[in-house]
Scaffold this active site. Structure first.
Site, PDB file in Angstrom:
ATOM      1  N   ASP A 562       0.869  -1.181   0.000  1.00  0.00           N
ATOM      2  CA  ASP A 562       0.000   0.000   0.000  1.00  0.00           C
ATOM      3  C   ASP A 562       0.911   1.239   0.000  1.00  0.00           C
ATOM      4  O   ASP A 562       2.134   1.115   0.162  1.00  0.00           O
ATOM      5  CB  ASP A 562      -0.842  -0.092   1.293  1.00  0.00           C
ATOM      6  CG  ASP A 562      -1.904   0.972   1.397  1.00  0.00           C
ATOM      7  OD1 ASP A 562      -2.248   1.584   0.377  1.00  0.00           O
ATOM      8  OD2 ASP A 562      -2.395   1.186   2.529  1.00  0.00           O
ATOM      9  N   GLU A 565       2.773   5.148  -3.788  1.00  0.00           N
ATOM     10  CA  GLU A 565       2.799   6.185  -4.853  1.00  0.00           C
ATOM     11  C   GLU A 565       4.114   6.935  -4.900  1.00  0.00           C
ATOM     12  O   GLU A 565       4.517   7.322  -6.007  1.00  0.00           O
ATOM     13  CB  GLU A 565       1.634   7.151  -4.653  1.00  0.00           C
ATOM     14  CG  GLU A 565       0.270   6.522  -4.772  1.00  0.00           C
ATOM     15  CD  GLU A 565      -0.114   5.630  -3.595  1.00  0.00           C
ATOM     16  OE1 GLU A 565       0.431   5.862  -2.493  1.00  0.00           O
ATOM     17  OE2 GLU A 565      -0.904   4.702  -3.778  1.00  0.00           O
ATOM     18  N   ASP A 638      -9.060   3.962  -1.948  1.00  0.00           N
ATOM     19  CA  ASP A 638     -10.012   4.276  -0.874  1.00  0.00           C
ATOM     20  C   ASP A 638     -11.318   4.853  -1.400  1.00  0.00           C
ATOM     21  O   ASP A 638     -11.531   6.073  -1.396  1.00  0.00           O
ATOM     22  CB  ASP A 638      -9.355   5.240   0.111  1.00  0.00           C
ATOM     23  CG  ASP A 638      -8.150   4.604   0.782  1.00  0.00           C
ATOM     24  OD1 ASP A 638      -7.994   3.372   0.689  1.00  0.00           O
ATOM     25  OD2 ASP A 638      -7.359   5.343   1.401  1.00  0.00           O
TER      26      ASP A 638
HETATM   27  C1  NOJ Z   1      -4.656   3.174   2.767  1.00  0.00           C
HETATM   28  C2  NOJ Z   1      -5.236   2.042   1.983  1.00  0.00           C
HETATM   29  O1  NOJ Z   1      -5.762   2.498   0.771  1.00  0.00           O
HETATM   30  C3  NOJ Z   1      -6.254   1.319   2.820  1.00  0.00           C
HETATM   31  O2  NOJ Z   1      -6.796   0.251   2.098  1.00  0.00           O
HETATM   32  C4  NOJ Z   1      -5.626   0.835   4.108  1.00  0.00           C
HETATM   33  O3  NOJ Z   1      -6.606   0.235   4.912  1.00  0.00           O
HETATM   34  C5  NOJ Z   1      -5.003   2.009   4.847  1.00  0.00           C
HETATM   35  N1  NOJ Z   1      -4.070   2.672   3.999  1.00  0.00           N
HETATM   36  C6  NOJ Z   1      -4.281   1.568   6.122  1.00  0.00           C
HETATM   37  O4  NOJ Z   1      -3.232   0.739   5.812  1.00  0.00           O
END
Ligand code: NOJ
Length: 978
Positions: A562, A565, A638
């Protein structure tokens, strides 16, 4: 750096916490102010201005780029020459080496560099030590094949133009005009793609910074030495220089040691009204206009600058987490494309105009031209022109270049249960047990960042996860897996072995000095970033995944990447400063969009190498670039528990699929917020058709594992998940075939019916690979009907009750109450499935198959089925079954499509008892009513088995069942229905 940032700005920890808390808060809207608009991004603004000037002075102004004719050479499929750029304020001509490679596949690759930078003849500012060249390594990361040169010959050449014939039997032509430099690509005697036809090509050449006195110029006044616009010669037009040397946004100043260096080009598709691709954006599949006529929906270009966009909005050209700069233009009977290989921040403007106003498109069928304008901050200009002619061929040639998805382990395409966070190992075990109690299948449970000790990856919180191995053992009992998150930021903490090694071995990204390790803020607070552009970092990173090093990990542990970017909470636009320095002396600005891919590639390789006998890894990534599809699955980040996000997830996933990235999905249920039971149920009914199927939820949301919904919701969700499991043979076969051809796994209407103009922009229904299955999920609250568009003359049948839906070119309104999934079967296909409910896909390994034969109007159907052990690489050595099924002249046959190898025999033996337990023929002819038996031929032996025929009622098709025909999935056989 964070500490410095903290000291310099005087921001207290309280403020930081408020910022972090905002990440946990309820649903809101994207903070536009955090991200640049085109006119806040210097090079984007300059290039839009450039285009405006070119347009406004069209009669007098010409592009200042000219091909130096004597330098043109064509040898072995490669044309080289020098482009000369004339300047406004000097007689010097800037030399830009040009290479046009005519590839065997019929693709033409155009590369333009800048001689001075290439030779290092420039001065860097601020004592910077970065590389002087334009970034030229994007291809090293993105391209894995398809570069063999093909035949090309000069058809004609004079002072004004050079015409090159290339492609299949020399049927393609490149008209290379010398002054100004531009190229028209022709196929079948028509222009399909035009480069620099509008003259927006712009390579901001190197120049020293000259301190100029600030002069005030009144409007309309002409300064000495300048000419009025209308008299201007063919030179680079005047542009805003204010962001050439420094640029400030959101309190961060970018030092730009190499000055302005953007690259831009217009790429037009004459006669093409539809363009698709350039994911990821939260909007329709058919890309919208961003400038032009005045009725465009967007006023910003599509942006590609991989970013952690908090609470992203719908129907927007804003950038998201990943970028694939590949676009295809489509019209009836033709698809062409452009792949703009650049890893820097990139913007794309799209304008559609009536062909009448554009002589370029005369002779084409559509009356609309699409003109696009590609603008990147740095790098060489590197663009691939793909001449199709079909969507299938375009994606094939694109994935020949960038690679296809590797064959995933089987569990990866089953159901994944995630939330931020399962809080203890007991919690995980409890969820595992509850799924079993409610008879809901699942394959993978996920751990988000809280499982670690203080966000130190490769550690476990000893209080909450005292026994990770025990937990994984319980999961393994039902062949289930664990996915744990590993992010690229490394907590800056003495005594944390990962941090200590990162520093001592000098493996992190540096700040603009090129000497100091960059510091920023992310989940752990003060952090560093491992630089996976560095081969030594990657090697070291691999070591961290060894079972001995990552204690508590097991053979059923897989990984989620995660924030790659990379997301930096206190960085400009929530990422790293562009003047940070990576391995090899490249600035972060050069390779920002590639950064995420280097990290997930390293993870994949690490998983591959942790076992003596490698097993297929699984890694999920948030950030991606062209080529990411080879090794990782991705998800759309998200999203929100909102109907609009459910609806938009479909075009988003389709867009990724047609851009070569099939293994994609969205968080089922929506990440932020609490979905209503209806929304959650509808999301599962849609999500079971994402190639990557994972439910996920924010830490602040209520628990929503499917067994918690209560009836009727739990039952309906369970049915949906069982449907996914039952159709796993279709999905697995689709992944196998996609790994060979690059074909999308979920397919929009235009891909399946490339000649059906009415359906070109349909993006709310889709087909599952080549199976003939067509779904249209309900994505609106309270909706109990759906309109399914049918493009072709084939009959379609409801998957569950065989109701007939037919009528080409129209919408068909179907009932879709909450417990109904709209899933149709197109006539002409054979669909393999497994009908026995199990706890996980691994436990279905030896289950028998059902074949659903859906006859077309001529009584014909075919299909394929691929099977292997679902986890090892033995399939490469022939340990697989690949069958083709065909129903023709009343006979169903199974033929071998696989190639054998040294492991074939042993594998077939292990599968020798796996049977076809049932054959269902939909739209079974009425002559079968009197037939009570069919004859089966297998291994030279003939047997008889019973046939049961069921009469349809006019609205529903008649159908027949052959129960237990006694045939095996790995054998050749036939069943005669005559
Ligand atoms: C951002 C991610 O997009 C999300 O899926 C994750 O739960 C959170 N970071 C925490 O790691």
């Amino acid at each position: 750096m964070a500490a410095i940032w903290y000291r310099q700005t005087g921001v207290s920890l309280v403020v930081l916490w408020v910022f972090l808390l905002s990440l946990f808060s309820a649903i809101g809207a994207v903070k536009h102010g955090d991200f640049k608009k085109c006119d806040q991004s210097g090079f984007c603004k300059r290039n839009r201005q450039y285009a405006d000037t070119a347009k406004a002075t069209a009669n007098s102004w010409a592009s200042p780029y000219k091909l130096d004719q004597p330098t043109i050479k064509l040898q072995n499929g490669k044309l080289t020459a020098t482009i000369l750029k004339s300047l406004e304020d000097s007689t010097e001509l800037v030399k830009l080496p040009l290479t046009v490679s005519f590839l065997k596949s019929g693709v033409a690759r155009i590369e333009i560099d800048e001689e001075k930078r290439q030779k290092g003849l420039i001065e860097l500012r601020h004592g910077s030590k970065v590389r002087k060249e334009r970034y030229n390594e994007a291809a090293d990361w993105a391209i894995v094949g398809g570069l063999d040169l093909g035949a090309a010959k000069i058809k004609a050449s004079d002072k004004t133009q050079t015409v090159v014939q290339f492609g299949p039997d020399y049927t393609y032509e490149a008209y290379i005009y010398h002054n100004p430099f531009r190229v028209d690509f022709m196929r079948d005697g028509k222009v399909h793609v035009k480069l620099n036809g509008k003259g927006y090509m712009n390579m901001e050449h190197w120049r020293p910074k000259i301190e100029k006195p600030i002069e005030e110029v009144k409007e309309g006044e002409v300064k000495e030495g300048e000419t009025k616009e209308s008299e201007a010669p063919a030179v680079e037009p005047s542009i805003d220089e204010s962001t050439w040397w420094e640029e400030t946004f959101g309190g961060n100043t970018d030092s730009k040691p190499r000055g302005p260096e953007s690259v831009a080009m217009d790429i037009a598709f004459p006669g093409y009204e539809y363009v698709f691709g350039i994911p990821s954006h939260a909007g329709p599949l058919s890309l919208r206009e961003t400038r032009g006529g005045g009725d465009e929906k967007y006023d910003e270009p599509y942006r590609m600058y991989n970013s952690d966009v908090f609470e992203y909005e719908m129907d927007s050209p804003m950038t998201l987490y990943g970028a694939i700069p590949f676009m295809q233009a489509h019209r009836k009977n033709s698809t062409v494309g452009a792949f703009w290989l650049n890893g820097a921040e990139t913007w794309v403007d799209i304008v559609k105009s009536k062909s009448g106003s554009n002589p370029l498109s005369l002779g084409t069928s559509s009356s609309i031209d699409t003109e696009t304008h590609w603008i990147s901050e740095t790098g060489v200009l590197d663009v691939f022109v793909l001449l199709g002619p079909s969507p299938k061929e375009i994606i094939k040639t694109y994935t020949d270049l960038t690679g296809t998805t590797s064959m995933p382990p089987q569990f990866a395409i089953a159901y994944h249960q995630c939330r931020w966070n399962y809080v203890t190992d007991e919690d995980v075990k409890d969820v595992d047990r509850k799924f079993d109690k409610f008879n809901i299948p699942f394959d993978v449970i996920w751990l988000d960042i809280e499982y670690t000790e203080g966000k130190k990856y490769f550690t476990w919180d000893k209080q909450t996860f005292p026994d990770p191995l025990g937990m994984q053992k319980q999961l393994d009992a039902h062949d289930r897996k664990l996915v744990a998150i590993i992010d690229p930021h490394i907590k800056n903490a003495a005594g944390y072995h990962v941090s200590d090694e990162l520093k001592s071995k000098d493996l992190a990204v540096k700040d603009k000095s090129g000497d100091n390790i960059y510091q920023g803020w992310c989940w752990p607070g003060d952090s560093h970033w491992s630089d996976c552009f560095n081969p030594t970092t990657r090697k070291w990173f691999e070591g961290l995944f060894k079972y001995k090093s990552w204690e508590g990990s097991a053979t059923n542990t897989f990984v989620w990447n995660d924030m790659n970017e990379p997301s930096v909470f206190n960085g400009p636009e929530v990422t790293m400063p562009k003047d940070n320095v990576h391995y090899g002396g490249w600035e972060h600005r050069d390779l920002h969009n590639i950064n995420g891919m280097t990290f997930h590639n390293a993870t994949y390789t690490a998983l591959l190498n942790r076992d003596k006998v490698p097993k297929r890894p699984f890694a999920l990534t948030r950030s991606f670039f062209a080529g990411s599809q080879r090794l990782s699955a991705m998800w759309t980040g998200d999203n929100q528990a909102d109907w609009s996000h459910l609806a938009t997830s479909i075009p988003m996933v389709l867009s990724l699929n047609i851009a070569g990235y099939p293994f994609s999905g969205a968080d089922v249920g929506g990440f932020f917020g609490n979905p209503s039971s209806e929304l959650l149920t509808r999301w599962y009914q849609a999500g079971i058709f994402y190639p990557f199927l994972r439910a996920h939820a924010h830490i602040d949301t209520r628990r929503r594992e499917p067994y918690l919904s209560g009836e009727p919701y739990t039952g309906i969700i369970t049915k949906a998940l069982r449907l996914r499991y039952s159709l796993l043979p279709v999905w697995y076969t689709a992944f196998y075939e996609s790994s060979k051809t690059g074909a999308p796994i979920v397919r929009p209407n235009y891909y399946v019916h490339p000649d059906d103009e009415t359906g070109f922009d349909i993006d709310d229904q889709f087909y599952i690979a080549g199976s003939g299955l067509l779904t249209k999920p309900v994505t609106a609250e309270g909706e109990t009907k759906v309109d399914v568009y049918i493009a072709d003359n084939e009959r379609y049948y409801d998957y569950f009750d065989y109701s007939i839906i037919a009528g080409a070119g129209e919408d068909h309104t179907l009932d879709a109450p909450l417990d109904k999934i709209t899933l149709l079967m197109q006539g002409g296909h054979i669909i393999p499935r497994k009908d026995r409910p199990r706890r996980s896909s691994g436990l279905m390994k030896y289950d028998p198959y059902t074949l659903v034969v859906v006859l077309d109007s001529k009584g014909y159907a075919n299909g394929t089925l691929y099977i292997d052990d679902g986890e090892s690489y033995d399939f490469v050595d022939g340990a697989h079954i690949y069958r083709s099924f065909e129903f023709k002249d009343n006979k169903l046959t199974s033929d071998n499509l696989s190639t054998s190898g040294r492991k074939t025999k042993e594998y077939l033996k292990s599968m020798s008892k796996v049977r076809i337990e049932r054959v269902i023929v939909v739209t079974a002819p009425s002559e079968w009513e009197s037939r009570k038996e069919v004859s089966v031929l297998q291994d030279g032996k003939k047997t008889k088995t019973q046939l049961f025929w069921h009469k349809g009622d006019g609205k529903k098709a008649s159908w027949a069942v052959v129960g237990n025909p006694g045939v095996f999935v790995g054998s050749s056989w036939s069943i005669d229905f005559s």
